[in-house]
Design an enzyme around this catalytic site. Structure first.
Site, mmCIF file in Angstrom:
data_model
loop_
_atom_site.group_PDB
_atom_site.id
_atom_site.type_symbol
_atom_site.label_atom_id
_atom_site.label_comp_id
_atom_site.label_asym_id
_atom_site.label_seq_id
_atom_site.Cartn_x
_atom_site.Cartn_y
_atom_site.Cartn_z
ATOM 1 C CE LYS A 259 32.468 41.054 38.835
ATOM 2 N NZ LYS A 259 32.051 42.335 38.315
ATOM 3 N NE ARG A 260 40.299 37.870 35.618
ATOM 4 C CZ ARG A 260 40.034 38.991 36.307
ATOM 5 N NH1 ARG A 260 39.262 39.907 35.791
ATOM 6 N NH2 ARG A 260 40.554 39.175 37.503
#
Ligand code: GLU
Ligand code: ZN
Length: 493
Positions: A259-260
């Protein structure tokens, strides 16, 4: 209509990401392919992590991508509400039925005690899951714990059996009993967990096929067991759902896309001017193939042929370059008017246009779009390529050559080139691509005996502000005589 019912059920935490959308897309395509129902459910039972902003982003994203849902927020449906935060009394009721029926039990172990016993198990080389200590508490022990003021979580009592299912993507999968602990379904605070609410809603919403990411594979044996319990309690009516686990999406360095990673953030694609059609097309290829080597297709094309059996169990690789190239193909396939309309919001956001562009500006844009359609891969690139046509308009910023470009190209050596170009253009009585080209060629290539790059480079930078621009002569025609001459003049000055 078929009785296929699939669901997309994200938790509204943080930014929507591409893995999530891939899951939504496969479910959507399966529902549309089968004439079934696509349910959109919001799993917002974790008040500490969920946010309204993220909820809105999710709805917005699905709408932007054109994935319409048949049941869900704002649409309603027979199994609502579709936000789990509004279904808390349902979960409390199911949890108490599970407790009363002996399918679940209260566990009074404190986190410290659990950790201590796990250590011991580890040291003895045993699987350090929950040791089932509270399965068999006597009434006195329970009373004693309660008197101490201990709080209890609720654990599901896993039957002593292995769980096997035929995964729609991976084929037969088995989890041995020892690898599935008695898991927590309700926190000590009374909050129900994903482990409870997700399968309960799958049952109540009559979900027939669960298509989700491979990271949830180990939830499946738990959910099958819970399903069976709900069936015995008369809460579940139909068959167990079928499960299919979509392959991981890998990013750089063969690590799971996280997600980062910036390329996983869905809204980035919208901000950068990817087309929903292009992004969907690319995401469809992450673990699925159209067949016949076809890589360019719409989501409707996809829905027409989508079959879970073509989903590949091997990890898919996320390749931003390929995604961008596919988007470029979609850009080229658009009608000029359509592309023009889609560019406008980006010109507004980037401050080239005021909130409401004038009719003249829209006409100019429409004329210029075909000049760049072949070379832009995103709408935002189009803004960079075409902004020069509008700088200096009312409501738009003043025109400026990008300083780095000026330094490289508008050197003292360029001055005579600009002067000769200016003189040639000033004499034109007719301002068309052809007359402009003829005049500049004569003055700079024949007259100054320059190679095209050195001849036209300074004019290009002076007038468009950059070394890369749409075709020069066409651009000058569209920009108009007055502005062209003034910009060359300014570059000379
Ligand atoms: N809310 C869960 C998630 O976002 C849903 C998982 C599932 O599809 O079961 O991970
Ligand atoms: Zn316990």
């Amino acid at each position: 209509m078929s009785n296929v019912r699939v669901r997309f059920c994200p938790s509204p935490t943080g930014n929507p990401h591409v893995g999530m959308v891939r899951t939504a897309l496969f479910n959507w395509a399966y529902a549309r392919h089968t004439g079934g129902t696509f349910i959109f459910r919001i799993e917002d039972t974790d008040s500490a992590r969920d946010s309204e902003e993220s909820y809105n982003d999710l709805l917005d994203s699905l709408r932007w991508l054109g994935m319409d849902w048949d049941e869900g927020p704002e649409v309603g449906g027979p199994h609502g509400p579709y936000r789990q935060s509004e279904r808390m009394d349902i979960y409390a009721d199911v949890a108490s039925q599970l407790l009363a029926g002996g399918y679940a039990y209260k566990c009074y172990c404190s986190p410290e005690e659990l950790e201590e016993r796990r250590e011991v198990a580890r040291a003895a080389g045993k699987t350090p899951g929950y040791d089932r200590m509270c399965r068999t508490l006597s009434a006195e022990q329970i009373a004693a714990y309660e008197a101490e003021g201990r709080s209890a979580v609720v654990r599901f009592r896993m039957p002593d059996t292995d769980y096997t299912w035929v995964d729609l993507v991976r084929g037969e999968v088995t989890f041995a009993n020892e690898h599935v602990p008695d898991y927590v379904i309700v926190r000590a605070t009374g909050e129900p967990l994903y482990t409870l609410v997700n399968p309960v809603d799958d049952v109540l919403m009559e979900v027939t096929h669960v298509l989700r990411g491979e990271d949830l594979l180990s939830s499946t044996p738990r959910q099958l067991a819970l399903y069976d319990a709900l069936k015995e309690l008369g809460i579940a009516q139909g068959e167990r759902p079928q499960y299919g686990h979509l392959p991981y999406v890998m990013g750089e360095g063969n690590k799971k896309l996280s997600k980062r990673d910036p390329e996983s953030r869905l809204l980035m694609y919208r901000e950068e001017g990817y087309l929903p059609e292009g992004l969907i097309n690319y995401l469809a290829l992450l673990g699925w193939s159209f067949g016949e080597d076809r890589e360019f297709f719409s989501k409707e094309d996809m829905a027409e042929v989508f079959d879970i059996s073509r989903v590949n169990a091997n990890p898919a690789r996320f390749d931003l370059k390929k995604c961008t190239a596919i988007n470029g193909e979609w850009m080229r396939a658009l009608e000029t008017d359509d592309l023009t309309d889609r560019l406008i919001p980006y010109l507004v956001t980037d401050g080239v246009f005021a909130q409401h562009p004038t009719q003249d500006q829209v006409l100019t844009l429409r004329k210029a779009v075909p000049l760049v359609q072949e070379r832009m891969e995103t709408l935002r690139q189009g803004v960079g390529m075409l902004g020069f046509l509008f700088y200096g308009d009312e409501g738009s910023p003043e025109f400026q050559v990008e300083p780095a470009e000026a330094e490289k190209v508008l050197t003292p050596d360029a001055q005579p080139v600009l002067t000769a170009g200016l003189q040639a253009l000033e004499q034109l009585t007719e301002w068309t691509t052809e007359t402009i080209e003829a005049a500049l060629r004569e003055a700079l290539i024949d007259g100054l005996e320059l190679k095209p790059k050195l001849a036209f480079g300074p004019v290009r930078v002076a007038v468009t502000g950059r070394r890369v621009s749409p075709p020069l002569f066409e651009s000058l025609e569209i920009l108009g005589r007055e502005r062209t001459l003034a910009r060359i003049q300014a570059a000379i000055g």
